[in-house]
Structure formats: structure tokens, C-alpha cells
Scaffold this motif. Structure first.
Motif, PDB file in Angstrom:
ATOM      1  N   ASN A   1      -6.119   8.617  -0.507  1.00 16.82           N
ATOM      2  CA  ASN A   1      -5.277   8.707  -1.598  1.00 16.82           C
ATOM      3  C   ASN A   1      -4.874  10.119  -1.892  1.00 16.82           C
ATOM      4  O   ASN A   1      -3.831  10.332  -2.710  1.00 16.82           O
ATOM      5  CB  ASN A   1      -5.993   7.942  -3.074  1.00 16.82           C
ATOM      6  N   THR A   2      -5.486  10.970  -1.118  1.00  9.74           N
ATOM      7  CA  THR A   2      -5.058  12.396  -1.219  1.00  9.74           C
ATOM      8  C   THR A   2      -3.824  12.362  -0.580  1.00  9.74           C
ATOM      9  O   THR A   2      -2.930  13.418  -0.755  1.00  9.74           O
ATOM     10  CB  THR A   2      -5.965  13.472  -0.582  1.00  9.74           C
ATOM     11  N   SER A   3      -3.390  11.654   0.516  1.00  5.71           N
ATOM     12  CA  SER A   3      -2.037  11.589   1.145  1.00  5.71           C
ATOM     13  C   SER A   3      -0.950  10.703   0.258  1.00  5.71           C
ATOM     14  O   SER A   3       0.185  10.695   0.630  1.00  5.71           O
ATOM     15  CB  SER A   3      -2.259  11.016   2.607  1.00  5.71           C
ATOM     16  N   CYS A   4      -1.438   9.885  -0.387  1.00  5.54           N
ATOM     17  CA  CYS A   4      -0.549   9.071  -1.078  1.00  5.54           C
ATOM     18  C   CYS A   4       0.088   9.654  -2.140  1.00  5.54           C
ATOM     19  O   CYS A   4      -0.137  10.401  -2.887  1.00  5.54           O
ATOM     20  CB  CYS A   4      -1.391   7.966  -1.832  1.00  5.54           C
ATOM     21  N   THR A   5       1.704   9.298  -2.113  1.00  6.85           N
ATOM     22  CA  THR A   5       2.735  10.080  -3.029  1.00  6.85           C
ATOM     23  C   THR A   5       2.868   9.221  -4.140  1.00  6.85           C
ATOM     24  O   THR A   5       3.508   9.541  -5.090  1.00  6.85           O
ATOM     25  CB  THR A   5       3.935  10.464  -2.231  1.00  6.85           C
ATOM     26  N   GLY A   6       2.342   7.937  -4.103  1.00 10.15           N
ATOM     27  CA  GLY A   6       2.711   7.043  -5.203  1.00 10.15           C
ATOM     28  C   GLY A   6       4.189   6.265  -5.133  1.00 10.15           C
ATOM     29  O   GLY A   6       4.712   5.906  -6.375  1.00 10.15           O
ATOM     30  N   CYS A   7       4.630   6.307  -4.161  1.00  9.84           N
ATOM     31  CA  CYS A   7       6.086   5.864  -3.970  1.00  9.84           C
ATOM     32  C   CYS A   7       6.118   4.378  -4.082  1.00  9.84           C
ATOM     33  O   CYS A   7       7.206   3.934  -4.587  1.00  9.84           O
ATOM     34  CB  CYS A   7       6.628   6.220  -2.630  1.00  9.84           C
ATOM     35  N   GLY A   8       5.295   3.580  -4.012  1.00  7.75           N
ATOM     36  CA  GLY A   8       4.858   2.177  -4.334  1.00  7.75           C
ATOM     37  C   GLY A   8       5.590   1.422  -3.292  1.00  7.75           C
ATOM     38  O   GLY A   8       5.762   0.013  -3.226  1.00  7.75           O
ATOM     39  N   ALA A   9       5.950   1.938  -1.855  1.00  7.53           N
ATOM     40  CA  ALA A   9       6.641   1.288  -0.749  1.00  7.53           C
ATOM     41  C   ALA A   9       5.876   0.215  -0.283  1.00  7.53           C
ATOM     42  O   ALA A   9       6.289  -0.945   0.196  1.00  7.53           O
ATOM     43  CB  ALA A   9       7.042   2.257   0.329  1.00  7.53           C
ATOM     44  N   CYS A  10       4.381   0.192  -0.325  1.00  8.38           N
ATOM     45  CA  CYS A  10       3.566  -0.661   0.006  1.00  8.38           C
ATOM     46  C   CYS A  10       3.328  -1.878  -0.903  1.00  8.38           C
ATOM     47  O   CYS A  10       2.814  -2.891  -0.378  1.00  8.38           O
ATOM     48  CB  CYS A  10       2.219  -0.122   0.500  1.00  8.38           C
ATOM     49  N   LEU A  11       3.563  -2.134  -2.242  1.00  5.76           N
ATOM     50  CA  LEU A  11       3.203  -2.690  -3.092  1.00  5.76           C
ATOM     51  C   LEU A  11       4.150  -4.056  -2.830  1.00  5.76           C
ATOM     52  O   LEU A  11       3.458  -5.225  -2.772  1.00  5.76           O
ATOM     53  CB  LEU A  11       3.574  -2.368  -4.406  1.00  5.76           C
ATOM     54  N   ALA A  12       5.367  -3.965  -3.045  1.00  2.00           N
ATOM     55  CA  ALA A  12       6.184  -5.189  -2.844  1.00  2.00           C
ATOM     56  C   ALA A  12       6.028  -6.064  -1.574  1.00  2.00           C
ATOM     57  O   ALA A  12       6.025  -7.579  -1.456  1.00  2.00           O
ATOM     58  CB  ALA A  12       7.665  -5.116  -3.151  1.00  2.00           C
ATOM     59  N   PRO A  13       6.053  -5.513  -0.284  1.00  2.00           N
ATOM     60  CA  PRO A  13       5.921  -6.150   0.885  1.00  2.00           C
ATOM     61  C   PRO A  13       4.568  -6.806   1.146  1.00  2.00           C
ATOM     62  O   PRO A  13       4.375  -7.780   2.010  1.00  2.00           O
ATOM     63  CB  PRO A  13       6.032  -5.019   1.953  1.00  2.00           C
TER      64      PRO A  13
END
Length: 169
Positions: free
Chosen positions: A139-151
Motif C-alpha cells: 500500500n505504500t506503492s498504491c496510488t488509489g487509482c482503483g484500476a484493480c477494483l472493477a476487473p
């Protein structure tokens, strides 16, 4: 009537605050300053920002991901979304992700869609003996873009709050 029974039958737990545009002020300040003009919604190139039920913009990660372009911030005339021109701009959101036990890899089924779509490499799959690789989240690298959520085919990825720095630090 028993109060706990009344609460069970008629009361509802308050819903969590919806996800606002990136770099939004705290929820009370955001609601106070946002004029519901839809300028940020119109400026969003991916369609992530939608008009919510109250007329305030919400980030709908099931529709799109955030490119962190800052167009919504530049379009906001009221300051409800922080300006990115400042020297000390916080991250876009105060959340990371967690991958639950419902993940296909935890069921010994090969699936790496979340790791493949993560541009920052915040989701990696480490090999393991006797099974398919399991996802690990940084989570230190996670930007919070959310690209992983829907797929995610089994909706195993959830947003989790990340600690924020105390005021003045």
C-alpha cells in the motif's frame, strides 16, 4: 419494546461517506464548499466522477479508474477539491487496498488480473510451493487509482483506510 430489537428492525447503520474526487477536502468541508456545479464531473477524462444522489460528485471505481491527471482539481471553482499547485499536496485519497480470502488465488485458481492492471506494481504475485501464487499488496506503492477494483471477477478487493499524518506534521 426492547430498544435493541427496535434498532435491529428499524434502525440502519449509517453508511460510510462516499468516495469523493481525488484531493477532496474532508467530508464536512467538501460538502460545505462544493456547489454541485458538475465542473469536476465534466472535466474527468475517464468518467470516474459521477453526480451522486445528493448532487455532489462521487468517484465510482466500478465505472472507471483514476488517472490522477488533476483535471477535476483545476476545474473546481470553489476549492472543494484542493489545488495541486501548492508545495505540500497530500495524496489523492487516504486509502489503500486489501485482497480478501474470496480471491481466486486463495481458492487455488490462477488469476492475476489485478496485478496485471496495476501500473505501479503495488500488487505482486509471489510463487508458493503447492499452489498458485498469492497476491501481496504494497500500500505504500498504491496510488488509489482503483484500476484493480472493477476487473476482479469475484470482487475480492476492498478499499481500506490508510493512516493519515497528524495535523502539522
Amino acid at each position: 419494546m426492547d430498544v435493541s430489537r427496535r434498532r435491529f428492525l428499524g434502525g440502519r447503520a449509517p453508511l460510510p461517506a462516499p468516495f469523493r474526487p481525488p484531493w477532496s477536502l474532508s467530508e464536512p468541508l467538501f460538502l460545505d464548499r462544493c456547489s454541485r456545479c458538475d465542473d469536476c464531473v465534466k472535466a474527468c477524462p475517464t468518467g470516474l466522477l459521477q453526480r451522486g444522489e445528493s448532487g455532489h460528485p462521487v468517484a465510482d471505481f466500478m465505472q472507471a479508474a483514476c488517472t490522477l491527471c488533476g483535471d477535476c482539481s483545476r476545474a473546481c471553482p470553489t476549492g472543494a477539491i484542493a489545488s495541486l499547485d501548492g508545495a505540500d499536496v497530500p495524496g489523492p485519497w487516504s486509502f489503500g487496498i486489501a485482497i480478501g480470502e474470496g480471491c481466486l488465488a486463495h481458492q487455488n485458481v490462477e488469476c492475476r488480473v489485478c496485478g496485471e492492471i496495476c501500473d505501479t506494481g503495488a500488487i505482486r504475485f509471489r510463487p508458493r510451493l503447492g499452489g498458485v501464487p498469492l497476491p501481496e499488496v504494497d500500500n505504500t506503492s498504491c496510488t488509489g487509482c482503483g484500476a484493480c477494483l472493477a476487473p476482479c471477477p469475484v470482487v475480492a478487493i476492498q478499499r481500506v483506510a490508510t493512516p493519515t499524518a497528524p495535523e502539522g506534521s
